[in-house]
Design an enzyme around this catalytic site. Structure first.
Site, PDB file in Angstrom:
ATOM      1  N   LYS A 118       1.404   5.607  -0.187  1.00  0.00           N
ATOM      2  CA  LYS A 118       0.852   6.803   0.456  1.00  0.00           C
ATOM      3  C   LYS A 118       1.642   8.019  -0.016  1.00  0.00           C
ATOM      4  O   LYS A 118       2.841   7.918  -0.267  1.00  0.00           O
ATOM      5  CB  LYS A 118       0.951   6.648   1.971  1.00  0.00           C
ATOM      6  N   ASP A 138     -11.212   1.718   5.035  1.00  0.00           N
ATOM      7  CA  ASP A 138     -10.091   2.109   5.895  1.00  0.00           C
ATOM      8  C   ASP A 138     -10.254   3.554   6.335  1.00  0.00           C
ATOM      9  O   ASP A 138      -9.973   4.476   5.566  1.00  0.00           O
ATOM     10  CB  ASP A 138      -8.752   1.925   5.167  1.00  0.00           C
ATOM     11  N   GLU A 161       0.823  -1.225   0.000  1.00  0.00           N
ATOM     12  CA  GLU A 161       0.000   0.000   0.000  1.00  0.00           C
ATOM     13  C   GLU A 161       0.847   1.260   0.000  1.00  0.00           C
ATOM     14  O   GLU A 161       1.679   1.466   0.870  1.00  0.00           O
ATOM     15  CB  GLU A 161      -0.919  -0.003   1.240  1.00  0.00           C
ATOM     16  N   HIS A 208      -4.886   8.490  -0.069  1.00  0.00           N
ATOM     17  CA  HIS A 208      -3.428   8.562  -0.153  1.00  0.00           C
ATOM     18  C   HIS A 208      -2.891   9.231  -1.409  1.00  0.00           C
ATOM     19  O   HIS A 208      -1.773   8.967  -1.836  1.00  0.00           O
ATOM     20  CB  HIS A 208      -2.831   7.155  -0.044  1.00  0.00           C
ATOM     21  N   ASP A 250      -8.472   9.735   6.426  1.00  0.00           N
ATOM     22  CA  ASP A 250      -9.275   8.668   7.016  1.00  0.00           C
ATOM     23  C   ASP A 250     -10.621   9.100   7.593  1.00  0.00           C
ATOM     24  O   ASP A 250     -10.966   8.695   8.700  1.00  0.00           O
ATOM     25  CB  ASP A 250      -8.448   7.968   8.104  1.00  0.00           C
TER      26      ASP A 250
END
Ligand code: RNT
Ligand code: ZN
Length: 415
Positions: free
Chosen positions: A224, A322, A222, A258, A292
């Site tokens: 970001k 998420d 993942e 992200h 988030d």
């Protein structure tokens, strides 16, 4: 005529099969992230996520304090969620009742009770190494750390997590996605971006070199753009992980929070699918510097679902949530986000796709634009209500009383 009958008539006239949309909608799993229930604390002692680039704000009463409270809260959320689900666990949520274990020594035994819990509820499971909230991550560096000893600690942790993933996948006869996210980055201008990334590549190579059966464990990474305290540089950027995932043919995790605020995650899906076996999506809502917030039925979320459906890729794109919000009822946060994601998927499934494609193929972009605009006000909400009714779930309007009941009965008793 009921509003559902009316909706069927409208969609049929546009060549859309409502029943088949409802079937796909029910079968498509959405993964619930366990960490919304307890503000990303987990069941080790510390629960301190500072230095991770993540921040949870709010002090709404009722945070789950242990494994049984978290399970009760997940059950309360699932009781309000129509359709298939998975549970997405972080390594710090193991069952450590028989004593504290170091992160590099955790094993399938610490997740056995979660596996039974999920199996009883027909939930698939996904997994994540926890490369933060630990003394070895105090500097904000893990797999990129200049010190070999520290890197090796996190490499061992990730290898253990893949083993746990394989075990989960085999036990549930349903592959587990094990997703690696690390916070590693810099608050201010690095002098040597390359070396951190070179170490990240080397650490990941070592992690993936450990034997693991990928019929049961699916590896994901993942990216970001930045985090809190890592504003200038994040080693695991989009370019880094897209390249890495393509090279290794593993799963790329795209988190909606992200990227640059005006960048569209939806637009990345078709490109990535041409070069990768699968995608994992962390559906989230970024606001300013926070990645988030609770997912809502907004344009970016609908666009993501539209792209998955248009690419006919529901079997290759795994949808997970998420986000974490401690300023509202945490069960409501799960329920609002999961239902919003599923409503967005419904809207995507009900898109008059053939008509749009016919107009596009004919070069008739005028009609295409009119259809895009018309699609927004088609009676999808009547179909959603019917979906809730068939699954014996409250409609959106009926949710607050259920949430408030559980809050009064359970959450407010947690002091
Ligand atoms: C952090 C990533 C990551 C975490 C979880 C807790 O920015 O989005 O997915 O949210 O692993
Ligand atoms: Zn994420």
């Amino acid at each position: 005529m009921t509003s559902f009958d009316f909706a069927i008539r409208t969609y049929t006239s546009l060549g859309v099969d409502v029943e088949s949309a409802l079937t796909t909608l029910a079968r498509t799993p959405i993964a619930l992230h366990c960490w919304q229930g307890d503000d990303v604390r987990g069941f080790e002692r510390s629960g301190d996520i500072s230095g991770s680039g993540l921040a949870v704000t709010g002090n709404y009463p009722g945070r789950a304090r242990d494994i049984s409270e978290l399970r009760a809260d997940l059950d309360a959320a699932l009781a309000l969620l129509p359709g298939a689900h998975r549970l997405n666990l972080h390594a710090i949520y193991g069952d450590f009742s028989s004593g504290r274990v170091e992160r590099d020594a955790i094993g399938p035994e610490h997740f056995a009770s979660w596996i039974s819990w999920c199996s009883e509820r027909s939930l698939g499971m996904d997994f994540n190494p926890t490369c933060f909230a630990h003394p070895n991550a105090a500097s904000g560096l893990t797999l990129t750390h200049p010190e070999r000893k520290i890197r090796e600690f996190w490499i061992r942790h990730c290898i253990q997590c893949r083993q746990i993933g394989e075990h989960i996948g085999r036990a549930l006869a349903n592959p587990c996605i094990t997703n690696i996210w690390i916070p590693d980055g810099m608050k201010d201008l690095p002098a040597d971006r390359l070396s951190f990334r070179a170490r990240l590549r080397d650490s990941l190579d070592q992690i993936l070199a450990a034997p693991c059966d990928n019929t049961y464990n699916i590896d994901a990474v993942e990216s970001k753009l930045f985090g809190i305290g890592s504003e200038s540089y994040v080693a695991g950027s989009h370019e880094f992980y897209l390249s890495y995932a393509v090279q290794k043919q593993i799963t790329l995790c795209l988190d909606a929070g992200h990227f640059h605020p005006t960048e569209s995650l939806a637009d990345k899906i078709s490109s990535a699918l041409l070069f990768l076996p699968r995608l994992l999506l962390h559906v989230s809502r970024g606001i300013r510097w926070d990645s988030d917030h609770v997912v809502l039925l907004d344009d970016p979320t609908i666009d993501i679902m539209r792209e998955i459906v248009r690419c006919a890729a529901l079997d290759r794109v795994h949808i997970g949530l998420d986000y974490f919000d401690a300023s509202i009822n945490r069960i409501a946060a799960w329920v609002i986000g999961a239902r919003a994601a599923r409503k967005a998927l419904l809207i995507a499934l009900l898109e008059p796709r053939d008509r749009l494609r016919t107009a596009e193929a004919a070069g008739d972009y005028t009609t295409r634009l009119m259809l895009h605009e018309a699609a927004k006000s088609l009676p999808w909400s009547a179909v959603w209500e019917e979906f809730c009714r068939r699954h014996n779930m409250p409609t959106d309007i009926e949710l607050p009383e259920h949430i408030k009941n559980y809050e009064a009965k359970v959450l407010l008793g947690r002091k």
